[in-house]
Write an enzyme that holds these catalytic residues in place. Structure first.
Site, short mmCIF file in Angstrom:
data_model
loop_
_atom_site.label_atom_id
_atom_site.label_comp_id
_atom_site.label_asym_id
_atom_site.label_seq_id
_atom_site.Cartn_x
_atom_site.Cartn_y
_atom_site.Cartn_z
N ARG A 156 0.81 -1.22 0.00
CA ARG A 156 0.00 0.00 0.00
C ARG A 156 0.84 1.28 0.00
NH1 ARG A 156 -5.25 -1.07 3.78
NH2 ARG A 156 -5.85 -3.04 2.90
N ASP A 186 -15.58 8.67 10.74
CA ASP A 186 -14.50 7.75 10.37
C ASP A 186 -13.20 8.55 10.38
OD1 ASP A 186 -14.52 4.80 8.86
OD2 ASP A 186 -12.72 5.98 8.44
C1 LIG Z 1 -13.72 -2.49 7.81
S1 LIG Z 1 -14.36 -0.85 7.90
C2 LIG Z 1 -15.91 -1.13 8.73
C3 LIG Z 1 -17.03 -0.29 8.15
C4 LIG Z 1 -18.42 -0.55 8.75
N1 LIG Z 1 -18.45 -0.23 10.17
C5 LIG Z 1 -18.85 -1.98 8.52
O1 LIG Z 1 -18.86 -2.78 9.47
O2 LIG Z 1 -19.16 -2.35 7.40
C6 LIG Z 1 -13.32 -0.19 9.22
C7 LIG Z 1 -13.33 1.35 9.26
O3 LIG Z 1 -12.70 1.75 10.48
C8 LIG Z 1 -12.01 2.97 10.22
N2 LIG Z 1 -11.00 3.20 11.28
C9 LIG Z 1 -9.83 2.55 11.50
N3 LIG Z 1 -9.18 3.07 12.54
C10 LIG Z 1 -9.97 4.08 13.03
C11 LIG Z 1 -9.85 5.01 14.10
N4 LIG Z 1 -8.79 5.01 14.90
N5 LIG Z 1 -10.85 5.90 14.27
C12 LIG Z 1 -11.94 5.92 13.48
N6 LIG Z 1 -12.12 5.06 12.44
C13 LIG Z 1 -11.14 4.16 12.22
C14 LIG Z 1 -11.41 2.74 8.84
O4 LIG Z 1 -11.07 3.96 8.21
C15 LIG Z 1 -12.53 1.98 8.13
O5 LIG Z 1 -13.36 2.84 7.38
#
Ligand SMILES: C[S@@+](CC[C@H](N)C(=O)[O-])C[C@H]1O[C@@H](n2cnc3c(N)ncnc32)[C@H](O)[C@@H]1O
Length: 262
Positions: free
Chosen positions: A24, A131
């Site tokens: 990445r 997010d």
């Molecule tokens: C796999 S996605 C899950 C999306 C949705 N909640 C679902 O279950 O379909 C994980 C998300 O967590 C966000 N994320 C990761 N670390 C984070 C943090 N420290 N604070 C806020 N969001 C975070 C990522 O940017 C990503 O969009």
């Protein structure tokens, strides 16, 4: 790299994450014409904008509409009837989608809530969707999705809640304004102080704990309990469970937890 990612986002990468980091970030290094990861680390350490790009490159944004559908069934079958019955004096319902990625999760919630009797009963229902990843949040704000990736939305809902693009927008589906109006999208890093007061009736924090250490997860669980109403609900992702912090919650369904009254 792993330490820095952990400090910035709370994400703990396993050893197998090494290849993912190289894949990445390799392109970013080439764009910046840097000749190695050591130089890139130095840049990330002193440039907050690059630190954000770094974190965004390493977060995983996978999501889809009606993901883990039993959560949305719980909203329509249990929570909505409960609110209709017990909240005749206070008709404000507040929901937080705490890692909303590109928006499919809050828009799914908005569909389910709009289809419920809350609106005709005069409820004021709002969703805060946050997010860490600003680029993905921008997609969420736009609310336009490739229709071919929306197989989990029924044809009836596609018709009711999305407008199909034509011409240069063919193949795209745009979310209806009624859904958008219910949602506020804001950037928020769960590791930092939260500029949210609550109290929330429902918080979804799904499929993000898997990237965090047990300590971070325990801390976040505690903090969620502090902004949830007593009796409010926390939903986690399918492979996530509440270990520490569970003294404040009762399990009421598959990855569904209710905040205790005290
Ligand atoms: C796999 S996605 C899950 C999306 C949705 N909640 C679902 O279950 O379909 C994980 C998300 O967590 C966000 N994320 C990761 N670390 C984070 C943090 N420290 N604070 C806020 N969001 C975070 C990522 O940017 C990503 O969009």
């Amino acid at each position: 790299m792993r330490r820095m990612l952990n400090e910035l986002t709370g994400i703990t990468l396993q050893e197998r994450g090494r290849e993912m980091i190289y894949n990445r970030l390799g392109r970013r290094l080439r764009q910046l014409k840097l000749d190695g990861f050591a130089a890139y680390i130095q840049l990330v350490e002193k440039d907050s904008e690059e630190a954000r790009t770094f974190a965004e490159a390493l977060t995983t944004n996978t999501t889809h509409f009606f993901r883990e559908e039993h959560h949305f069934d719980y909203v329509s079958d249990v929570l909505v009837p409960d609110w209709l019955k017990n909240r005749s004096q206070d008709k404000r319902v507040r929901i937080w989608s705490a890692a909303c990625s590109s928006g499919e999760e809050p828009y799914t919630l908005a569909m389910v809530l709009q289809e419920s009797r809350l609106r005709s009963a005069g409820f004021d229902t709002r969703i805060l969707a946050t997010d860490i990843d600003r680029a993905t949040l921008e997609k969420a704000r736009m609310g336009t999705y490739p229709a071919e990736g929306m197989g989990t939305v029924t044809p009836e809902r596609m018709k009711r809640w999305f407008k199909r693009g034509v011409g240069t927008r063919a193949g795209q589906a745009r979310v209806a304004p009624e859904l958008k109006q219910m949602i506020t999208f804001n950037p928020l890093n769960l590791m930092n102080p939260w500029p949210v007061k609550g109290p929330f009736d429902l918080i979804l924090c799904r499929n993000v704990f898997i990237y965090f250490s047990p300590e971070v997860t325990a801390d976040l669980t505690l903090r969620f309990s502090e902004v949830l109403r007593p009796g409010g609900i926390l939903m986690l992702g399918h492979s996530e469970s509440m270990v520490a912090g569970s003294t404040r919650f009762d399990s009421v369904g598959k990855t569904i937890y209710r905040r205790r009254a005290s």
